[in-house]
Design a protein around this motif. Sequence first.
Motif, PDB file in Angstrom:
ATOM      1  N   GLU A 181      89.724  57.752  13.925  1.00 51.30           N
ATOM      2  CA  GLU A 181      91.045  58.045  13.374  1.00 51.30           C
ATOM      3  C   GLU A 181      91.224  59.558  13.216  1.00 51.30           C
ATOM      4  O   GLU A 181      90.442  60.227  12.540  1.00 51.30           O
ATOM      5  CB  GLU A 181      91.208  57.361  12.017  1.00 51.30           C
ATOM      6  CG  GLU A 181      91.082  55.836  12.048  1.00 51.30           C
ATOM      7  CD  GLU A 181      92.373  55.145  12.446  1.00 51.30           C
ATOM      8  OE1 GLU A 181      93.394  55.858  12.593  1.00 51.30           O
ATOM      9  OE2 GLU A 181      92.362  53.909  12.593  1.00 51.30           O
ATOM     10  N   MET A 182      92.259  60.092  13.860  1.00 52.64           N
ATOM     11  CA  MET A 182      92.566  61.509  13.771  1.00 52.64           C
ATOM     12  C   MET A 182      94.074  61.679  13.786  1.00 52.64           C
ATOM     13  O   MET A 182      94.751  61.159  14.684  1.00 52.64           O
ATOM     14  CB  MET A 182      91.946  62.291  14.938  1.00 52.64           C
ATOM     15  CG  MET A 182      90.425  62.240  14.994  1.00 52.64           C
ATOM     16  SD  MET A 182      89.761  63.049  16.478  1.00 52.64           S
ATOM     17  CE  MET A 182      90.152  64.779  16.137  1.00 52.64           C
ATOM     18  N   GLY A 183      94.609  62.412  12.833  1.00 56.37           N
ATOM     19  CA  GLY A 183      96.047  62.634  12.776  1.00 56.37           C
ATOM     20  C   GLY A 183      96.481  63.923  13.420  1.00 56.37           C
ATOM     21  O   GLY A 183      97.609  64.385  13.208  1.00 56.37           O
ATOM     22  N   THR A 184      95.603  64.521  14.234  1.00 61.14           N
ATOM     23  CA  THR A 184      95.855  65.849  14.784  1.00 61.14           C
ATOM     24  C   THR A 184      96.049  65.855  16.295  1.00 61.14           C
ATOM     25  O   THR A 184      96.005  66.900  16.922  1.00 61.14           O
ATOM     26  CB  THR A 184      94.699  66.799  14.421  1.00 61.14           C
ATOM     27  OG1 THR A 184      93.460  66.204  14.841  1.00 61.14           O
ATOM     28  CG2 THR A 184      94.655  67.046  12.926  1.00 61.14           C
ATOM     29  N   SER A 185      96.226  64.691  16.895  1.00 62.77           N
ATOM     30  CA  SER A 185      96.501  64.556  18.327  1.00 62.77           C
ATOM     31  C   SER A 185      95.402  65.151  19.217  1.00 62.77           C
ATOM     32  O   SER A 185      95.573  66.216  19.809  1.00 62.77           O
ATOM     33  CB  SER A 185      97.846  65.192  18.690  1.00 62.77           C
ATOM     34  OG  SER A 185      98.905  64.528  18.039  1.00 62.77           O
TER      35      SER A 185
END
Length: 423
Positions: free
Chosen positions: A88-92
């Motif tokens: 899971e990463m919200g930074t593309s």
Amino acid sequence: MPLPIHHSRRSLLKLSSALAAGLILPKPLKAAPSAQKGKLIAYVGTYTSPLQNMKATQVDLPPGNGRGIHLFEVNRSTGEMTPCGVVEMGTSPSCLAFNAARTHLYSANETERTGDNEAGSVSAFQIDPGSGQLKLLNTVSSEGKGPAHLSVHPSGKHVLVANYFGGSVAVLPILADGSLGKATDVKVDQGTVGPRKATNAPPGSFAFSGHDQTHAHMIEADPSGHFVLHVDLGLDQILIWKFDAEKGLLTANNPPFISLPPGDGPRHFAFHPSGRWMYSIQEEGSTIVLFDYDGEKGRLTARQTISSLPPGFAGSNFCSEILVSTDGRFVYAGNRLHDSIATFAIGKDGTLTFVTEEWSHGDYPRSFSFDPSGEFLYSCNQRGDNIATFRVNRQTGHLAFTGHYTPVGNPSIIVFHDLTQGK
């Protein structure tokens, strides 16, 4: 026990009698070669958050439907992919690259925004040799806004990163444990931005994306590692650097760049396995340019320009990926809006001839990759939120859709790791 088809009936009777008498014991069956292989893992980088603070001229604004780096187990026979994890990463993490030993994976995190220059970041992961799962080691600044591409230098000592919205490139040292250190060099692109209209645009094209500022779109070393090349789409240039692999420093080559036709917008490039030729794809001009490459001097000489689109096409198109088959026989070029992957045959002198084009089976094919065998090609259809799998005809270069779709939100890149090779 399997028997050769040329056995006569008499020999079959003799063999049956011998078995009944206990004179011959059948040997244990060996597993087929494919059954003995370890897992084949695919890693898919995605857009997980919208791009922020963009100019009105930016046409590509993915909504962020991905979750991070998606992991899949790949069926070697059919090409089908089965989910087996996600980081899971919200930074593309829109671009991924391995080190040569495939013990580590690096991601360019395009929508990260830190510091006064709203820099993106690059993350380092350790790969579990048994499962292929990822362990985050650290994350460092990419030293520029919107890192859209990265690669690992052949020396294994540095990660090279291109900051698309920052118009810059950076060199990040790889530390002993595979993690990343602070940049040893940063170069900011400078020059006159090209025109809104591409020189070689198809009739009726309104394609305009990167000619609003400098845009470093790709960076990679040449096969020797002595030179590093990077593309600036806005400047219509491929810049060439001498590279000090010990200090991680870039020095302008002589000449320092080669220009493409104004407005055409070079995006990505790919070297031929021979190292003699390089192919550049232009995003707004929808062309492929063949360059002769002088590996001793780091010089490019253009020799052929050919459209990435089928004959007679008119309208708008944005090119994306370009790949050369591992056997050096074909070039594959991605077209967005036209939503196709074109196949070109490579002649003995490196020149290209259009062969065919295949629908990408999804909207906006941002990139595509071969699996390690070269038998399958996977298209990351960014706006279609899927990856389509094609079987490759190694003799003709044609692609045949397998019927396998893999749902992934805003896929940007797919790379493969054969766990057998890591043992």
